[in-house]
Design a protein around this motif. Structure first.
Motif, mmCIF file in Angstrom:
data_model
loop_
_atom_site.group_PDB
_atom_site.id
_atom_site.type_symbol
_atom_site.label_atom_id
_atom_site.label_comp_id
_atom_site.label_asym_id
_atom_site.label_seq_id
_atom_site.Cartn_x
_atom_site.Cartn_y
_atom_site.Cartn_z
ATOM 1 N N GLU A 1 0.863 -1.183 0.000
ATOM 2 C CA GLU A 1 0.000 0.000 0.000
ATOM 3 C C GLU A 1 0.896 1.229 0.000
ATOM 4 O O GLU A 1 1.717 1.399 0.904
ATOM 5 N N LEU A 2 0.746 2.057 -1.011
ATOM 6 C CA LEU A 2 1.520 3.288 -1.139
ATOM 7 C C LEU A 2 0.580 4.472 -1.009
ATOM 8 O O LEU A 2 -0.413 4.558 -1.741
ATOM 9 N N LYS A 3 0.893 5.370 -0.086
ATOM 10 C CA LYS A 3 0.065 6.557 0.110
ATOM 11 C C LYS A 3 0.926 7.777 -0.191
ATOM 12 O O LYS A 3 1.900 8.047 0.508
ATOM 13 N N GLY A 4 0.579 8.485 -1.245
ATOM 14 C CA GLY A 4 1.291 9.694 -1.620
ATOM 15 C C GLY A 4 0.621 10.917 -1.036
ATOM 16 O O GLY A 4 -0.179 10.832 -0.097
ATOM 17 N N ARG A 5 0.921 12.065 -1.623
ATOM 18 C CA ARG A 5 0.334 13.314 -1.129
ATOM 19 C C ARG A 5 -1.169 13.350 -1.386
ATOM 20 O O ARG A 5 -1.935 13.783 -0.533
ATOM 21 N N THR A 6 -1.610 12.912 -2.563
ATOM 22 C CA THR A 6 -3.039 12.938 -2.882
ATOM 23 C C THR A 6 -3.540 11.635 -3.477
ATOM 24 O O THR A 6 -4.737 11.479 -3.672
ATOM 25 N N LYS A 7 -2.637 10.693 -3.778
ATOM 26 C CA LYS A 7 -3.025 9.437 -4.426
ATOM 27 C C LYS A 7 -2.628 8.250 -3.562
ATOM 28 O O LYS A 7 -1.684 8.310 -2.787
ATOM 29 N N PHE A 8 -3.356 7.158 -3.753
ATOM 30 C CA PHE A 8 -3.171 5.931 -2.991
ATOM 31 C C PHE A 8 -3.238 4.769 -3.969
ATOM 32 O O PHE A 8 -4.036 4.801 -4.910
ATOM 33 N N ALA A 9 -2.410 3.750 -3.762
ATOM 34 C CA ALA A 9 -2.473 2.565 -4.613
ATOM 35 C C ALA A 9 -2.127 1.327 -3.801
ATOM 36 O O ALA A 9 -1.280 1.366 -2.913
ATOM 37 N N THR A 10 -2.803 0.242 -4.103
ATOM 38 C CA THR A 10 -2.468 -1.064 -3.568
ATOM 39 C C THR A 10 -1.972 -1.892 -4.740
ATOM 40 O O THR A 10 -2.698 -2.075 -5.718
ATOM 41 N N VAL A 11 -0.719 -2.341 -4.649
ATOM 42 C CA VAL A 11 -0.082 -3.025 -5.771
ATOM 43 C C VAL A 11 0.611 -4.290 -5.273
ATOM 44 O O VAL A 11 0.781 -4.488 -4.069
ATOM 45 N N GLU A 12 1.032 -5.121 -6.204
ATOM 46 C CA GLU A 12 1.808 -6.308 -5.860
ATOM 47 C C GLU A 12 3.220 -5.887 -5.484
ATOM 48 O O GLU A 12 3.788 -4.987 -6.101
ATOM 49 N N VAL A 13 3.790 -6.539 -4.476
ATOM 50 C CA VAL A 13 5.174 -6.254 -4.128
ATOM 51 C C VAL A 13 6.078 -6.814 -5.214
ATOM 52 O O VAL A 13 5.758 -7.820 -5.841
#
Length: 98
Positions: free
Chosen positions: A3-15
């Motif tokens: 789970e990556l949380k940026g300043r305004t965007k979020f994504a759940t991706v495969e490691v």
């Protein structure tokens, strides 16, 4: 899962082992702050909320740029935090200084 949380965007991706958190944030269009990608600017500073054990050891660049208290609180540089093979769930939140 990552789970990556940026300043305004979020994504759940495969490691993806061997890749840095910053590389994956860029690949998946998550707006992590960064300038240099080599550990000198510290703009990609992020807090690892879960899964720190699935990242490679803290690098010399991180020891040089982050305070000991930050490392204890789970902060890493996204460009230096490399995912280990066989990693489980990691949650990383970009928290630049400014």
């Amino acid at each position: 899962m990552l789970e990556l949380k940026g300043r305004t965007k979020f994504a759940t991706v495969e490691v993806e082992s061997g890749m840095s958190l910053l590389d994956l944030a860029i690949k998946h269009n998550v707006d992590f702050a960064f300038s240099c990608t080599r550990g000198t600017c510290a703009r990609c500073r992020c807090q690892i909320e879960a899964g720190a054990e699935f990242l490679e050891e803290v690098t010399d660049e991180e020891w040089d740029r982050l305070e000991p208290e930050e490392l204890e609180e789970g902060y890493r540089l996204g460009c230096q935090a490399i995912i280990k093979p066989g990693a489980g769930t990691i949650v990383a939140v970009n928290r630049p200084y400014f």
